[in-house]
Design an enzyme around this catalytic site. Structure first.
Site, PDB file in Angstrom:
ATOM      1  N   TYR A  35       2.292   1.658 -14.577  1.00 50.29           N
ATOM      2  CA  TYR A  35       2.836   1.521 -13.376  1.00 50.29           C
ATOM      3  C   TYR A  35       4.230   1.917 -13.261  1.00 50.29           C
ATOM      4  O   TYR A  35       5.251   1.555 -13.755  1.00 50.29           O
ATOM      5  CB  TYR A  35       3.017  -0.077 -13.261  1.00 50.29           C
ATOM      6  CG  TYR A  35       3.347  -0.515 -11.693  1.00 50.29           C
ATOM      7  CD1 TYR A  35       3.758   0.464 -10.839  1.00 50.29           C
ATOM      8  CD2 TYR A  35       3.586  -1.885 -11.442  1.00 50.29           C
ATOM      9  CE1 TYR A  35       4.231   0.001  -9.478  1.00 50.29           C
ATOM     10  CE2 TYR A  35       3.975  -2.391 -10.168  1.00 50.29           C
ATOM     11  CZ  TYR A  35       4.378  -1.368  -9.304  1.00 50.29           C
ATOM     12  OH  TYR A  35       4.764  -1.895  -8.051  1.00 50.29           O
ATOM     13  N   LYS A  81      -0.391   4.005 -11.645  1.00 49.49           N
ATOM     14  CA  LYS A  81      -0.029   3.508 -10.340  1.00 49.49           C
ATOM     15  C   LYS A  81       1.410   4.232 -10.058  1.00 49.49           C
ATOM     16  O   LYS A  81       2.302   3.624 -10.864  1.00 49.49           O
ATOM     17  CB  LYS A  81       0.012   2.131 -10.416  1.00 49.49           C
ATOM     18  CG  LYS A  81       0.573   1.681  -8.985  1.00 49.49           C
ATOM     19  CD  LYS A  81       0.387   0.046  -8.828  1.00 49.49           C
ATOM     20  CE  LYS A  81       1.529  -0.373  -7.950  1.00 49.49           C
ATOM     21  NZ  LYS A  81       1.949   0.157  -6.752  1.00 49.49           N
ATOM     22  N   GLU A  98       3.862   5.039   3.001  1.00 42.83           N
ATOM     23  CA  GLU A  98       4.304   5.995   4.269  1.00 42.83           C
ATOM     24  C   GLU A  98       4.037   7.443   3.781  1.00 42.83           C
ATOM     25  O   GLU A  98       4.059   8.398   4.551  1.00 42.83           O
ATOM     26  CB  GLU A  98       5.608   5.841   4.785  1.00 42.83           C
ATOM     27  CG  GLU A  98       6.873   5.785   3.648  1.00 42.83           C
ATOM     28  CD  GLU A  98       6.807   4.619   2.797  1.00 42.83           C
ATOM     29  OE1 GLU A  98       6.007   3.881   2.578  1.00 42.83           O
ATOM     30  OE2 GLU A  98       8.226   4.226   2.470  1.00 42.83           O
TER      31      GLU A  98
HETATM   32  C1  LIG Z   1       8.963  -0.753  -3.728  1.00 43.20           C
HETATM   33  C2  LIG Z   1       7.916  -1.344  -3.196  1.00 43.20           C
HETATM   34  O1  LIG Z   1       8.024  -2.367  -3.082  1.00 43.20           O
HETATM   35  N1  LIG Z   1       7.004  -0.513  -2.945  1.00 43.20           N
HETATM   36  C3  LIG Z   1       5.651  -1.006  -2.316  1.00 43.20           C
HETATM   37  C4  LIG Z   1       5.232  -0.102  -1.199  1.00 43.20           C
HETATM   38  O2  LIG Z   1       4.148  -0.602  -0.733  1.00 43.20           O
HETATM   39  C5  LIG Z   1       6.254  -0.178  -0.043  1.00 43.20           C
HETATM   40  O3  LIG Z   1       6.425  -1.522   0.269  1.00 43.20           O
HETATM   41  C6  LIG Z   1       5.931   0.645   1.158  1.00 43.20           C
HETATM   42  O4  LIG Z   1       5.451   2.033   0.818  1.00 43.20           O
HETATM   43  C7  LIG Z   1       6.992   0.662   2.153  1.00 43.20           C
HETATM   44  O5  LIG Z   1       8.082   1.490   1.871  1.00 43.20           O
HETATM   45  C8  LIG Z   1       4.265  -0.806  -3.398  1.00 43.20           C
HETATM   46  O6  LIG Z   1       4.522   0.206  -4.062  1.00 43.20           O
HETATM   47  C9  LIG Z   1       4.427  -1.929  -4.350  1.00 43.20           C
HETATM   48  C10 LIG Z   1       3.349  -2.472  -5.048  1.00 43.20           C
HETATM   49  O7  LIG Z   1       2.325  -1.647  -5.038  1.00 43.20           O
HETATM   50  C11 LIG Z   1       3.132  -3.550  -5.745  1.00 43.20           C
HETATM   51  O8  LIG Z   1       3.060  -4.750  -5.433  1.00 43.20           O
HETATM   52  O9  LIG Z   1       2.984  -3.588  -6.937  1.00 43.20           O
END
Ligand SMILES: CC(=O)N[C@@H]([C@@H](O)[C@H](O)[C@H](O)CO)[C@@H](O)CC(=O)C(=O)O
EC number: 4.1.3.3
Length: 299
Positions: free
Chosen positions: A135, A165, A194
């Site tokens: 990850y 990931k 995004e």
């Molecule tokens: C830093 C962060 O929280 N990144 C999110 C994104 O989904 C992020 O919220 C999204 O791209 C909005 O910027 C995910 O990568 C987190 C994720 O997949 C997880 O829950 O492990």
């Protein structure tokens, strides 16, 4: 994802885990969002703020309730202590998880990719039969080296390794990861919601992200359009996701806000986050949820 209940003690929100919402939430994900694979105890699920015992209870509940409904439950087992990670890896294997993932420790940050590779290897040894994913989320871990350097040669020390990931925005590094993973039949699961379409153009083949808890159906349509070669449609849907995320970011978006938005959109109470995260004001979550509902209605 993870649900916490609100238990106030001496003026502080500790947040207690709430296993009872997991069954209904799985139904919601499958039926309303067309999401059939989950990555639990990761960033969105505040895995690193939970105790080992809480993480085990959550993982067991997701595997139990997900049986016959979910296609894949990947359990994130990364911790600061390698022993905790090993215990979680062994536990994940014992409850029938489909895979495990490990984030880099973030207090004593590995000095180079080999040090991190050794960490992942020692964790994997406690669940050698489970597919292992690295990850990569440098914005949270502070890891400064490429994910591609972690992958390079990893199959020689971790036979169960299955991919990365990738929650980063470095397209050069991402491309190198895709190139390496494709040659071995591994997956690249992209985590910057995004920017998903750009990552798929480069060859990523899966998506793990916080916004798929409520935008999953729309993003599945985006990926289907991309697969069918309908790039105009895929782009239009990515623009919608970008607009929604930009709207949320302008209001201030983090894991706590995301959790409240999940409650607003699903109608299932996810509870507050755990300190040091602070609960999100309801009005903010409602404004974001309204935007999501408006977007989703047309699809
Ligand atoms: C830093 C962060 O929280 N990144 C999110 C994104 O989904 C992020 O919220 C999204 O791209 C909005 O910027 C995910 O990568 C987190 C994720 O997949 C997880 O829950 O492990």
């Amino acid at each position: 994802m993870t649900s916490l209940t609100n238990k106030r003690s001496e003026g502080q929100y500790n947040g207690e885990i709430n296993l009872s919402v997991i069954g209904p939430y799985i139904e919601y994900l499958v039926e309303k969002q067309d999401v059939k694979s989950v990555f639990i105890n990761g960033t969105t699920g505040e895995g690193c703020s939970l105790t080992v015992d809480e993480r085990k209870q959550l993982a067991a509940a997701w595997c139990q309730h997900g049986k016959g409904k979910l296609e894949q439950v990947i359990v994130h087992v990364g911790c600061l202590s390698i022993k905790d990670s090993q215990e979680l890896a062994r536990h994940a294997a014992s409850i029938g998880a489909d895979g495990i993932a490990v984030v880099s420790p973030s207090y004593f940050i590995p000095i180079n990719a080999d040090a991190l590779k050794s960490f992942i290897k020692e964790v994997s040894a406690f669940a050698p039969e489970l597919p292992m994913y690295y990850y990569h989320i440098p914005s949270m871990t502070g890891v400064a080296f490429d994910a591609a350097d972690v992958l390079n040669g990893i199959e020689q020390v971790i036979p169960s390794f299955q991919g990365v990931k990738y929650t980063g925005t470095d397209l050069r590094d991402l491309g190198q990861c895709v190139h390496y993973c494709q040659a071995r039949g591994w997956s690249v699961l992209f985590g910057v919601d995004e920017q998903l379409l750009g990552a798929f153009v480069l060859g990523a083949d899966g998506a793990v992200g916080s916004t798929y808890n409520y935008f999953g159906r729309v993003v599945n349509q985006l990926l289907a359009a991309f697969d069918n070669g309908n790039h105009m449609q895929a782009r239009a849907l990515q623009f919608k996701s970008m607009e929604m995320i930009t709207f949320a970011k302008n209001l201030g978006f983090d894991v706590a806000v995301n959790k409240q938005v999940m409650s607003e959109v699903s109608g299932l109470a996810m509870g507050p986050p755990r300190l040091p995260l602070l609960p999100c004001p309801l009005s903010k979550a409602q404004a974001i949820a309204q935007k999501i509902k408006d977007f989703s209605q047309g699809h």
